[in-house]
Design an enzyme around this catalytic site. Structure first.
Site, mmCIF file in Angstrom:
data_model
loop_
_atom_site.group_PDB
_atom_site.id
_atom_site.type_symbol
_atom_site.label_atom_id
_atom_site.label_comp_id
_atom_site.label_asym_id
_atom_site.label_seq_id
_atom_site.Cartn_x
_atom_site.Cartn_y
_atom_site.Cartn_z
ATOM 1 N N ASN A 63 2.231 1.556 4.383
ATOM 2 C CA ASN A 63 2.542 0.296 5.089
ATOM 3 C C ASN A 63 2.212 0.384 6.581
ATOM 4 O O ASN A 63 2.896 -0.224 7.406
ATOM 5 C CB ASN A 63 4.012 -0.126 4.878
ATOM 6 C CG ASN A 63 4.329 -1.554 5.331
ATOM 7 O OD1 ASN A 63 5.452 -1.850 5.744
ATOM 8 N ND2 ASN A 63 3.368 -2.455 5.276
ATOM 9 N N CYS A 100 0.866 -1.187 0.000
ATOM 10 C CA CYS A 100 0.000 0.000 0.000
ATOM 11 C C CYS A 100 0.895 1.225 0.000
ATOM 12 O O CYS A 100 2.078 1.125 -0.352
ATOM 13 C CB CYS A 100 -0.983 -0.028 1.172
ATOM 14 S SG CYS A 100 -0.215 0.019 2.804
ATOM 15 N N ASP A 155 -8.028 3.908 0.873
ATOM 16 C CA ASP A 155 -7.138 4.377 1.928
ATOM 17 C C ASP A 155 -7.971 4.832 3.135
ATOM 18 O O ASP A 155 -8.780 5.754 3.010
ATOM 19 C CB ASP A 155 -6.335 5.548 1.347
ATOM 20 C CG ASP A 155 -5.370 6.151 2.341
ATOM 21 O OD1 ASP A 155 -5.390 5.744 3.520
ATOM 22 O OD2 ASP A 155 -4.599 7.025 1.929
ATOM 23 N N CYS A 171 -1.545 0.832 7.360
ATOM 24 C CA CYS A 171 -2.983 0.522 7.480
ATOM 25 C C CYS A 171 -3.370 -0.720 6.658
ATOM 26 O O CYS A 171 -3.623 -1.786 7.218
ATOM 27 C CB CYS A 171 -3.843 1.708 7.048
ATOM 28 S SG CYS A 171 -3.642 3.183 8.075
ATOM 29 N N ARG A 172 -3.437 -0.566 5.327
ATOM 30 C CA ARG A 172 -4.006 -1.638 4.501
ATOM 31 C C ARG A 172 -3.103 -2.849 4.343
ATOM 32 O O ARG A 172 -3.548 -3.989 4.556
ATOM 33 C CB ARG A 172 -4.380 -1.080 3.118
ATOM 34 C CG ARG A 172 -5.522 -0.098 3.167
ATOM 35 C CD ARG A 172 -5.631 0.683 1.874
ATOM 36 N NE ARG A 172 -4.506 1.589 1.679
ATOM 37 C CZ ARG A 172 -4.290 2.316 0.604
ATOM 38 N NH1 ARG A 172 -5.121 2.231 -0.416
ATOM 39 N NH2 ARG A 172 -3.265 3.132 0.535
ATOM 40 N N SER A 173 -1.836 -2.633 3.949
ATOM 41 C CA SER A 173 -1.002 -3.816 3.676
ATOM 42 C C SER A 173 -0.630 -4.592 4.945
ATOM 43 O O SER A 173 -0.573 -5.831 4.890
ATOM 44 C CB SER A 173 0.226 -3.477 2.816
ATOM 45 O OG SER A 173 1.081 -2.571 3.468
#
Ligand code: 4NP
Length: 159
Positions: A11, A8, A123, A13-15
């Site tokens: 690095n 993401c 995001d 939140c999402r990934s």
């Protein structure tokens, strides 16, 4: 062993969430895998995942111990079989730097989810709690599709 890298922007939140969800579900599925995550930016290098990502993930039983943000680097192309981005912008960065020798899979995580037409994990950084729940819902679907794919990759026709 199948090695998967989730990508993401930050690095945090999402990934990291995708990494935690994948690690748990791949273990449950009995797959021999290694998972990591990275950001296309180095803005949060060295930091643990965002406390909101941890809080929402923990409620669903995912664990984030040992995760530290790092920036994607070109050596990663040689380290992983799958490099999967959370959105098109980050995928474009991966494609732009990809060496000709890379023989793995580069794509969007959500493209593995056959039940869902959404292709990007939005995001959540400037969103409220709903944003983090949405990230988890989307990532769980993508990870389940990815695990199915790793278990039974589409076979080439045998002429
Ligand atoms: P991520 O979220 O890419 O899912 O880790 C973000 C984290 C930080 C920022 C943007 C997105 N930021 O602008 O600092």
């Amino acid at each position: 062993m199948t090695k998967v890298l989730f990508i993401c922007l930050g690095n945090i939140c999402r990934s990291p969430t995708a990494e935690a969800v994948f690690r748990q579900r791949a273990a449950y599925a009995g797959l021999d895998t290694m998972a990591d995550s990275a950001g296309t930016s180095g803005w949060h290098k060295g930091q643990p995942p965002d406390s909101r990502a941890i809080e929402h993930g923990l409620r669903r039983g995912y664990r984030f111990e040992g995760q530290t943000a790092r920036q994607f680097e070109n050596l990663d192309y040689g380290r992983f079989d799958y490099i999967l981005a959370m959105d098109e912008k980050n995928l474009a960065v991966l494609r732009a730097n990809m060496p000709d020798t890379f023989s793995g899979v580069i794509g969007l995580l959500l493209d593995f989810d056959q039940q869902n037409d959404v292709r990007e994990v939005p995001d959540p950084y400037y969103s409220g709690p709903d944003g983090f729940e949405r990230v988890l819902d989307l990532i769980e679907g993508g990870v389940d599709g990815l695990i199915k794919h790793i278990k039974a990759p589409v076979k080439k026709a045998n002429f």
